[in-house]
Design an enzyme around this catalytic site. Structure first.
Site, mmCIF file in Angstrom:
data_model
loop_
_atom_site.group_PDB
_atom_site.id
_atom_site.type_symbol
_atom_site.label_atom_id
_atom_site.label_comp_id
_atom_site.label_asym_id
_atom_site.label_seq_id
_atom_site.Cartn_x
_atom_site.Cartn_y
_atom_site.Cartn_z
ATOM 1 N N VAL A 751 24.581 -42.169 1.833
ATOM 2 C CA VAL A 751 23.592 -41.410 2.098
ATOM 3 C C VAL A 751 23.827 -40.175 2.760
ATOM 4 O O VAL A 751 23.944 -40.236 4.180
ATOM 5 C CB VAL A 751 22.271 -42.105 2.763
ATOM 6 C CG1 VAL A 751 21.104 -41.446 2.866
ATOM 7 C CG2 VAL A 751 21.895 -43.462 1.880
ATOM 8 N N PRO A 752 24.062 -39.143 2.271
ATOM 9 C CA PRO A 752 24.776 -37.928 2.842
ATOM 10 C C PRO A 752 23.856 -36.949 3.874
ATOM 11 O O PRO A 752 23.449 -36.004 3.424
ATOM 12 C CB PRO A 752 25.056 -37.161 1.620
ATOM 13 C CG PRO A 752 24.365 -37.645 0.735
ATOM 14 C CD PRO A 752 23.591 -38.822 0.758
ATOM 15 N N CYS A 753 23.574 -37.641 4.814
ATOM 16 C CA CYS A 753 22.822 -36.867 5.819
ATOM 17 C C CYS A 753 23.622 -35.727 6.546
ATOM 18 O O CYS A 753 23.132 -34.944 7.137
ATOM 19 C CB CYS A 753 22.244 -37.763 6.988
ATOM 20 S SG CYS A 753 23.484 -38.714 7.721
ATOM 21 N N HIS A 754 24.822 -35.857 6.275
ATOM 22 C CA HIS A 754 25.820 -34.892 6.830
ATOM 23 C C HIS A 754 25.654 -33.536 5.991
ATOM 24 O O HIS A 754 25.891 -32.380 6.339
ATOM 25 C CB HIS A 754 27.363 -35.071 6.562
ATOM 26 C CG HIS A 754 27.654 -35.496 5.041
ATOM 27 N ND1 HIS A 754 27.664 -36.621 4.503
ATOM 28 C CD2 HIS A 754 28.221 -34.681 4.258
ATOM 29 C CE1 HIS A 754 28.184 -36.749 3.125
ATOM 30 N NE2 HIS A 754 28.471 -35.309 3.293
#
Length: 784
Positions: A751-754
């Site tokens: 889950v690409p919160c970056h």
């Protein structure tokens, strides 16, 4: 002289009908003279005789109206050309209140008059797929002192046992004959097969012959078909009231009352239907097991009985019923109501096949598969492992030969084909090994019954090992042989608890009581057929005569749990051989494995490599597909990362090393799902993967889950602001809340919160550190 009148404006039922204006009588008789005799209760001689008039006959039915007469509290009979007889259509009978009374006694009719408050009673109308039948003898069920009831051997005693039946899981009781029959056998009684079968057209009247000393305990034979067995009452109030109270009490517990009615074949089709309609109308019964000789087609076609369950050995309609257009064709359509499917075939085919299988018989595998899945679309199918005619289940595992000597017929009565095996010693034994094997075989038998389609029937007492000492034709055993020994309930409590649990398990999982027959294909593209059979190798059945092993897969996604989520998948392994055998297990999705849910053996079943099960001798094992749980920490280019899965879902991917105990996901061997997640992560770090294909189940609030779902929509190699994400989830003012949810993301990288940055493009906080965030964004930019 008593005045009579003709009354043709209403065609009353045959027999005697009390109305508000008087009495109406219609009595069939093919003679020249007929009289009505009226008695005061208990007196020997009639106080009045009233003659019928020939001119008032219609065909051979004599008709009389008695305006102003009230027969309440009186008794009556008929004199036909000088011969005394009782009303065969009587709704109630006197003279048989005492069970087994041997003296000569007059049998007369009377009019039941006690009102009954049904208190809004409503028939449950439980579909066949949801029904658990329990067959019992009203007298024998509670006759013993250890039955724990106040009113032994009566309808009231049965009512006292409703909590027990409810706790067991029963949804319907089936009562053996309970219309007013003569239990005292005479020389004119005719025995055919198991139990008593009457001469067609036998007359009702006063007993003329000396009794034989035997009792017609089961109750098969001529009877007053509209009248309850008076001796099944307590005598404290009318038996009709006590039976109605029983039916009402059953209905309150959402349980049904099914009556077995025996017909001699001397009844007309009209009378046959009138009897059934009467019990439905007057006593609110839910169904009938029809035995003897009767016009089945008439009952099947009767609209009055359309909401009433009807059981018979043969309907003569099975083939035509299969051609009817199905009203529902899939698992989502729900149970088929009684008004749509009220007929059921009730015969011993299931018992005969499954007993052979249970005892290791040859050449039955194809029949076993057929019986396990039998679920006709247009009619029900009643299955049982034991019934009144034959060995109880305990005797099925304790005797090779019948033991009917006490019947007084040189042990020549009763069937010689019992499908039984004594497990090594005939009759009672103190050999612990044999006793243990017998109980295991009983559990196997209940597994065969309760995990097959159709409507299961349990013979009363089988759930706690009731025995008839090897008597398979206890028609005349009105004693401890024919009565239930409730002391065995404590002695075999473990067996009863096992049966109760298997009933609960069956009810909880729709694949074991389907509304429609399985298609045995993957008709919804869910990865496996709804139901499939397996042998030593998965997907390959072996029906060779010497085979005694079978696996049945029920693929869970075809059904729903009560909360709407997909069902679990189950695999039932049957090994009826005396040796250990293997069965092939179908492969499960990554992250799942087979675990033992139930087993009838004390020795554990073994799963090898997720594709093979080793089943102990003479055992039934239920495997459940369970999601694996565990955690593992791996080194990555972004530092150590810990991956956690619970129940077949990836729930956490975080930076840093974590102790397995902290993840609350177990410390077993590393699940395949975690290994798969790690491989996909490494492919991402190598620039070879831009999307992750993993079963994800992050734990958080509904708002957090919405944010995390939006994060997964950010394309690889691109970034979005908190405000953009807030607008994406429909709440533009929630930028701050989005930031907090972003920081709580439990699935790093996947889950690409970056990919979330400040409004001006600046890098903001990140759980792995800003240097890791910068590294990940640069990695994606280079491989975009």
């Amino acid at each position: 002289m008593t005045k009579t009148k003709r009354s043709y404006d209403i065609m009353y039922p045959l027999g005697v009908t009390q109305t508000a204006d008087g009495v109406e009588i219609l009595m069939p008789y093919e003679g020249e003279a007929l009289e009505l005799l009226l008695y005061h209760a208990g007196e020997q001689d009639p106080f009045e005789k009233i003659s019928f008039h020939k001119e008032d006959r219609i065909g051979e039915v004599w008709i009389m109206s008695l305006p102003g007469y009230d027969l309440s509290g009186l008794e009556y009979s008929f004199l036909a050309d000088g011969k005394l007889f009782s009303d065969p259509y009587a709704r109630s009978v006197t003279g048989r209140e005492q069970w087994g009374e041997l003296r000569i006694r007059p049998v007369r009719a009377h009019i039941p008059s006690d009102p009954f408050d049904w208190q809004g009673d409503k028939n449950p109308e439980i579909p066949y797929s949801e029904t658990i039948l329990y067959r019992l003898h009203v007298r024998g069920f509670t006759k013993t002192e250890n039955s724990g009831v106040k009113h032994h051997g009566t309808f009231a005693g049965l009512a006292e046992k409703i909590p027990y039946l409810k706790d067991l899981g029963v949804t319907a009781v089936e009562l053996m004959p309970m219309t007013e029959f003569d239990e005292v056998l005479t020389k004119t009684s005719v025995r055919e097969g198991a139990g008593i079968r009457p001469e067609s057209g036998a007359e009702h009247g006063e007993m003329k012959e000396e009794p034989t000393g035997k009792i017609n305990y089961w109750g098969y034979g001529p009877s007053f078909l509209y009248a309850l067995k008076a001796s099944y009452g307590t005598g404290k109030q009318p038996v009709e009231t006590e039976f109605k109270a029983l039916v009402r009490a059953l209905h309150r517990e959402h349980m049904e009352c099914i009556l077995e009615l025996f017909f001699t074949g001397g009844e007309t089709p009209g009378q046959f239907l009138d009897v059934l309609r009467y019990w439905v109308r007057e006593y609110h019964v839910d169904g009938f097991r029809l035995s003897g000789t009767f016009p089945a087609e008439a009952a099947a076609a009767d609209p009055f009985l359309r909401r009433t369950k009807l059981f018979a050995e043969h309907w003569g309609l099975e083939k035509s019923a299969e051609t009817k257009p199905a009203r529902a064709q899939n698992a989502e359509s729900g149970p088929v109501p009684v008004r749509t499917k009220n007929l059921a075939v009730y015969r011993g085919g299931f018992q005969n096949v499954m007993r052979r299988f249970l005892n290791g018989g040859d050449g039955v595998m194809e029949q076993v598969m057929e019986q396990i899945g039998e679920n006709p679309e247009a009619y029900g199918s009643v299955h049982y492992m034991a019934n009144t005619d034959g060995f109880t289940m305990m005797d099925m595992v304790s005797y090779n030969e019948k033991n009917n000597w006490d019947n007084g017929e040189d042990n020549e009565d009763g069937t010689d084909f019992n499908g039984s095996w004594n497990c090594g010693e005939e009759g009672p034994t103190e050999n612990e090994k044999i006793l243990k094997l017998r109980k295991q075989q009983l559990k196997n038998g209940f597994m065969l019954l309760l995990l097959s389609q159709g409507t299961p029937l349990i013979l009363a007492g089988d759930e706690f090992g009731n025995s008839q000492n090897g008597n398979n034709n206890a028609y005349c055993q009105d004693n401890e042989t024919g009565w239930l020994d409730w002391g065995l309930l404590e002695e075999n409590r473990d067996l009863c608890e096992f049966v109760k649990e298997m009933i609960r398990f069956r009810k909880a999982h729709k694949m074991f009581h389907m509304d429609h027959a399985a298609k045995r294909t993957d008709y919804r593209s869910l990865g496996c057929p709804d139901v499939s059979f397996h042998g030593e190798s998965a997907w390959k059945t072996d029906t060779a005569p010497f085979r005694r092993q079978l696996g049945v897969l029920y693929w869970g996604p075809y059904w729903k749990k009560s909360d709407g989520t997909p069902e679990d998948s189950y695999y039932v392994a049957y090994n009826m051989h005396f040796g250990t055998h293997r069965l092939g297990l179908p492969r499960l999705p990554v992250g799942y494995s087979w675990k033992t849910e139930y087993s009838t053996s004390e020795f554990p079943a073994e799963v090898r490599g997720k594709i093979q099960a080793i089943i102990p001798p003479r055992a039934v094992v239920v495997f459940k597909a369970v999601g694996e749980s565990g955690s593992e920490t791996y080194p990555t280019p972004a530092g150590d990362m810990t991956i956690v899965c619970r129940g077949g879902w990836i729930t956490e991917i975080g930076f840093g090393r974590r102790d397995p105990a902290e993840t609350d996901a177990g410390t077993q061997e590393t699940p395949e799902l975690i290994k798969l997640a790690y491989r996909q992560l490494m492919e991402y770090f190598d620039g070879e993967r831009k999307e992750f294909h993993l079963p994800l189940k992050p734990e958080g609030t509904e708002f957090q889950k919405k944010v995390w779902a939006a994060l997964r929509e950010i394309p690889y190699g691109e970034t979005r602001s908190y405000g953009h994400i807030a607008a994406r989830i429909g709440d533009p003012k929630a930028s701050r809340a989005v930031g907090m949810a972003n920081n709580k993301n439990p699935l790093a990288i996947v889950v690409p919160c970056h990919r979330v940055v400040g409004a001006n493009g600046s890098l903001t906080g990140y759980a792995g550190g800003l240097d890791v965030k910068e590294y990940l964004l640069k990695l994606e930019s280079e491989h975009k």
